[in-house]
Design a protein around this motif. Structure first.
Motif, PDB file in Angstrom:
ATOM      1  N   ASN A  71     -17.791 -42.004  33.128  1.00  0.00           N
ATOM      2  CA  ASN A  71     -16.851 -42.858  33.766  1.00  0.00           C
ATOM      3  C   ASN A  71     -15.574 -41.964  33.883  1.00  0.00           C
ATOM      4  N   GLU A  72     -15.241 -41.108  32.699  1.00  0.00           N
ATOM      5  CA  GLU A  72     -14.036 -40.615  32.876  1.00  0.00           C
ATOM      6  C   GLU A  72     -14.319 -38.823  33.373  1.00  0.00           C
ATOM      7  N   GLU A  75     -14.017 -40.160  37.176  1.00  0.00           N
ATOM      8  CA  GLU A  75     -12.665 -40.344  37.646  1.00  0.00           C
ATOM      9  C   GLU A  75     -11.829 -39.295  37.554  1.00  0.00           C
ATOM     10  N   ALA A  78     -11.983 -37.288  40.798  1.00  0.00           N
ATOM     11  CA  ALA A  78     -11.438 -38.227  42.120  1.00  0.00           C
ATOM     12  C   ALA A  78     -12.926 -38.835  42.771  1.00  0.00           C
ATOM     13  N   LYS A  80     -14.657 -42.021  41.749  1.00  0.00           N
ATOM     14  CA  LYS A  80     -14.876 -43.154  41.622  1.00  0.00           C
ATOM     15  C   LYS A  80     -15.253 -44.195  42.762  1.00  0.00           C
ATOM     16  N   ASP A  81     -14.932 -43.887  43.898  1.00  0.00           N
ATOM     17  CA  ASP A  81     -15.308 -44.675  45.007  1.00  0.00           C
ATOM     18  C   ASP A  81     -16.291 -44.025  45.934  1.00  0.00           C
TER      19      ASP A  81
END
Length: 255
Positions: A71-72, A75, A78, A80-81
């Motif tokens: 997850n880190e 993120e 950039a 995440k989505d």
């Protein structure tokens, strides 16, 4: 690219000990996972497979909270989505591995169809049951297929038995039967494990000379899900999308 290793984040280049087999020969293993824009898919299955290989080769794994680190890393890049390819590499140095976690943007094509070229070379080794970092033979087979206008290479043994492709497991359909090629020389696919929970899959030898007897063929991998195969060499198949789209949603954990 921002990646994680040895308790910290770094960018672009990885420092490795030149005297160790991880650098000299690509000694180690890796896993490829999908980030579906919300979460990493089937992390447990990938870690189970990787750890089975590490145990078999007596390699000590640094203990990590992979879900948190993935997850880190996602993120930090950039992503995440976005749909992304997550890799966990296990390069070996002195019998130990300090895993490297990476994430890069990946374009998932939901209606992709594959064509396969039977590979010219045969390579059989027990390492085919593991996702080894040394993939030169697989990449050469894939590149040759690409240069000939195909999407991937179909790997075979010396008797013409179908194994897998350079990047995917295979599933054959005849009538209502789903069949995976029976062989000791292919990777235990995480996507096949997921698919087997929803389809009744049988295992039996599949020969190149008899692929024309099947109604449909599918390629399975962690980033593409389940994709219809339109051709193996000059043998053409009808593409069935309804079941492949259903299984793809399960593999990529899409609502």
């Amino acid at each position: 690219m921002i990646y994680y290793r040895n308790g910290k984040f770094a960018e672009d280049s990885v420092q490795m000990n030149l005297s160790q087999p991880g650098f000299r020969t690509g000694y180690g293993f890796f896993e490829t996972l999908a980030w579906n824009g919300h979460k990493v898919c089937h992390l447990d299955l990938h870690l189970k497979r990787a750890r089975a290989s590490l145990r078999e080769f007596n390699i000590i794994e640094e203990v990590l909270d992979y879900e948190k680190i993935i997850n880190e890393v996602v993120e930090a890049n950039a992503l995440k989505d976005s749909f992304a390819r997550v890799n966990i590499f296990f390069p070996v140095e002195s019998g130990k591995t300090a895993p490297i976690v990476t994430a890069v943007l990946f374009e998932h094509v939901s209606d992709r169809v594959w064509s396969l070229m039977p590979a010219k070379d045969v390579f059989l080794t027990g390492l085919m049951r593991h996702k080894s970092m040394n993939r030169m033979d697989y990449l050469n087979a894939w590149q040759t297929a690409q240069d000939s206008g195909f999407d991937d290479a179909l790997l075979l043994d010396f008797e013409g038995r179908v194994l897998e492709t350079s990047f995917a497991s295979l599933l054959f359909k005849k009538g209502n039967r789903y069949i995976e090629p029976q062989t000791e020389y292919k990777l235990a696919g995480t996507t096949q494990t997921i698919t087997d929970q929803h389809l009744k899959i049988e295992s039996e030898p599949v020969f190149l000379e008899s692929v024309h007897e099947f109604d449909h063929v599918f390629a399975l991998n962690s980033l593409g899900g389940m994709s219809p195969v339109s051709a193996i060499g000059d043998v053409v198949f009808e593409t069935e999308h309804k079941i492949s789209q259903k299984i793809t949603k399960l593999i990529l954990e899409l609502n």
